[in-house]
Write an enzyme that holds these catalytic residues in place. Structure first.
Site, PDB file in Angstrom:
ATOM      1  N   ASP A   1       0.832  -1.201   0.000  1.00  0.00           N
ATOM      2  CA  ASP A   1       0.000   0.000   0.000  1.00  0.00           C
ATOM      3  C   ASP A   1       0.866   1.251   0.000  1.00  0.00           C
ATOM      4  OD1 ASP A   1      -2.266  -1.502  -0.010  1.00  0.00           O
ATOM      5  OD2 ASP A   1      -2.788  -1.181   2.085  1.00  0.00           O
TER       6      ASP A   1
ATOM      7  N   ARG B   1      -7.879  -4.432  -6.321  1.00  0.00           N
ATOM      8  CA  ARG B   1      -6.910  -3.366  -6.075  1.00  0.00           C
ATOM      9  C   ARG B   1      -5.554  -3.662  -6.717  1.00  0.00           C
ATOM     10  NH1 ARG B   1      -7.966  -1.343   0.188  1.00  0.00           N
ATOM     11  NH2 ARG B   1     -10.199  -0.955  -0.053  1.00  0.00           N
TER      12      ARG B   1
END
Length: 595
Positions: free
Chosen positions: A421, A473
């Site tokens: 992330d 994602r």
């Protein structure tokens, strides 16, 4: 400048049949193909005369016309007869060359006018006469080329004397094909007389040629790297280099508390450090292993401890360790970082991580989901994260692997959050990395707030990555200049969670080129799931992929015909059809360092 349309060209060829004086031999040899370079970078205000090779060489009429699409007339101007092209404004344009013999054979070249200056070098010199390459491995010759004066690494033509032995792409990346020798030539497109040759010797890999850790350190320390992505624009365009300390830090031996401490102490400093990791490191110090001899990651008791009163929070937080600036981490002997994560924050920079497996960065839900009212609680554990404004920058993650290991957490993140992330981060390249057995792979920008709307705050390239057996994602973004090329997506989603390939959010600017998308596991899949807003729409340039963007809903979006920005770094595109074979074989921690 003279600019003649395609329709008029066809008409002119037809008139030759009836107008006297337009003479052809009884048995003309027609043009079969026109060869021209794929791409030319041209400075704004400068001009160059384009040339093309006509085949067969004995074609009767080798004359050609050059023409420009009407939509690009404000970017370049081209003279239809001479091929003189002049750059007018920043952008991209495709010039088509058209055979004038009636064969209707064409070719094309992309003209890129950047917002910076490129120059013709005075000289090109390799720092060695010969380089070894092993079958199936790669060598970046740009890293070994001295350019005088130092200029932007564009407008070079690369060729191999023997493509059965060694191939070279137009970014100077050599691939060993079979044992033997080949000469690689590089020359300036704008002045072909400025050139250099180098001998490439391709050999088979065996144990005798594998480097020791010290040899890896001595061969790489301080060397400049080319990542073919945003990381190459780091340090004011100078790019990145391996850390250059006086000594190697070698982390080896069985996975013990002492080994973990040696590693986490080493990465925390901002001093230059070159770290080689051999084998496993248990970042949890044994807290979430199962009984001795059992499979790792099966025992979760450490994280399944919750307070007995509301809000029933988890007792033990996520296991993570900070990485300081000027850090190079390279894995050998199947190196794994297990049961914890690494964090890059607060502007830490010049970080290279290669050939490492991030294995099961375990956690648990933040609140006890067995308590009424907390059923929707989720985990927050992430294997690698870049966070805090300004976040980390100048980062290259290459040939790594991210997986939840033996833990299955694909339908909902009870034990994991992201794989990699990035809340804030610039000049980041993620290449040849495998993502598997994970739900939420990569979140870029963590909210729709104003702090996440500026695209230049997050500048990231994903190329030649392998996403398979994952859910969503890949990536999900806000406010990002995101370049995704030559990635391979396979077995995405599951029956419980259909997921998505990529989710451009508010003010995201995507360039998506030459990727291969396998059909998703669940029907009704979306190549792109729009996650932006009317006030802050995303832009997605989508070209050269194996399937169309099959979800252009939300306000009738269409893919723009021009890129939202022009990448300033060098890169070359493979045809998407090559990826299902190439990527599974080479992505992940597959590097072997050889002499």
């Amino acid at each position: 400048m003279k600019n003649i349309s395609f329709l008029y060209l066809l008409a002119g060829v037809a008139l030759c049949v009836i107008i006297t004086g337009c003479v052809y031999p009884a048995n003309p040899v027609y043009v079969s193909s026109i060869l021209i370079e794929e791409e030319l970078w041209l400075n704004k205000g400068s001009s160059v005369t384009l040339t093309a090779e006509i085949y067969p060489p004995n074609a009767t009429n080798k004359n050609v016309w050059w023409f420009n699409d009407d939509d690009n007339e404000d970017i370049v101007d081209v003279d239809a007869e001479s091929g003189l092209v002049t750059a007018l404004n920043t952008g991209e344009a495709v010039i088509t060359v058209f055979a004038r013999d009636g064969s209707r054979v064409t070719g094309s070249i992309k003209i890129i006018v950047p917002d910076f200056i490129t120059e013709i070098p005075d000289s090109l010199v390799f720092n060695n006469d010969n380089y070894p390459v092993f079958i199936g491995s790669n060598l970046s010759l740009i890293n070994n080329l001295f350019i005088t004066p130092s200029v932007n690494l564009k407008n070079f033509i690369w060729s191999s004397s023997n493509t059965d032995v060694a191939n070279v792409n137009q970014s100077g990346l050599v691939t060993g094909i079979s044992a033997g020798d080949a000469v690689i030539t590089v020359s300036s497109f704008l002045d072909p007389e400025v050139s250099a040759d180098v001998l490439i010797t391709v050999r088979e890999v065996n144990e005798a040629v594998i480097m020791t850790p010290q040899e890896i350190f001595e061969s790489l320390k301080g060397q400049k790297v080319i990542t073919y992505g945003w990381a190459d624009m780091a340090n004011d365009g100078a790019g990145m280099s391996y850390a250059n300390p006086a000594n190697l830090t070698l982390i080896e031996g069985p996975s013990t508390l002492a080994k973990r401490q040696a590693f986490t102490n080493a990465i925390n400093s901002d001093a230059h450090k070159f770290i080689i990791v051999s084998g496993d490191i248990d970042l949890s110090d044994g807290k979430i292993w199962d009984v001795p001899g059992g499979l790792p990651g099966a025992g979760k008791e450490y994280f399944n401890q919750f307070q007995t009163t509301a809000p029933f929070r988890r007792v033990n937080g996520d296991i993570s360790f900070n990485i300081g600036s000027n850090t190079t981490i390279i894995g050998i002997n199947n190196a794994r970082l297990m049961f914890g994560g690494l964090v890059i924050r607060n502007g830490k920079n010049n970080i290279i991580i290669r050939n490492i497996t991030f294995w099961d960065a375990h956690g648990s839900t933040d609140n006890d989901t067995n308590r009424p009212g907390y059923e929707d609680s989720k985990a927050s554990a992430t294997a690698l994260q870049i966070e805090n404004n300004p976040g980390g920058h100048s980062i290259w993650v290459d040939h790594c692997k991210f997986t939840d290991g033996t833990c299955s957490d694909l339908s909902r993140n009870y034990n994991h959050d992201g794989a990699f992330d990035i809340k804030h981060g610039r000049y980041i390249t993620v290449s040849w990395t495998e993502f598997t057995n994970h739900d939420k792979v990569m979140l870029v920008g963590s909210s729709d707030g104003a702090a996440y709307l500026n695209p230049t705050d997050r500048q990231i390239t994903l190329h030649h990555n392998y996403f398979h057996g994952v859910t969503q994602r890949m990536p999900r973004t806000r406010g990002t200049q995101m370049h995704i090329y030559n990635c391979y997506y396979k077995n995405i989603g599951n029956d419980d969670n259909g997921g998505s390939y990529m989710g451009p959010g508010v003010n995201a600017q995507f360039i998506v080129e030459n990727n291969y998308f396998e059909p998703k596991v669940k029907s009704g899949s979306k190549t792109i799931e729009w996650m932006d807003s009317i006030a802050n729409r995303a832009i997605v340039y989508y070209n050269g992929n194996n399937i169309a963007n099959n979800n252009t809903s939300w306000w009738g979006r269409v893919s723009p015909s021009v890129k939202p920005w022009i990448p300033g770094y060098i890169y070359s595109l493979k045809n998407n059809s090559e990826l299902p074979t190439l990527i599974p074989e080479r992505a992940g921690p597959t590097l072997v360092f050889v002499k």
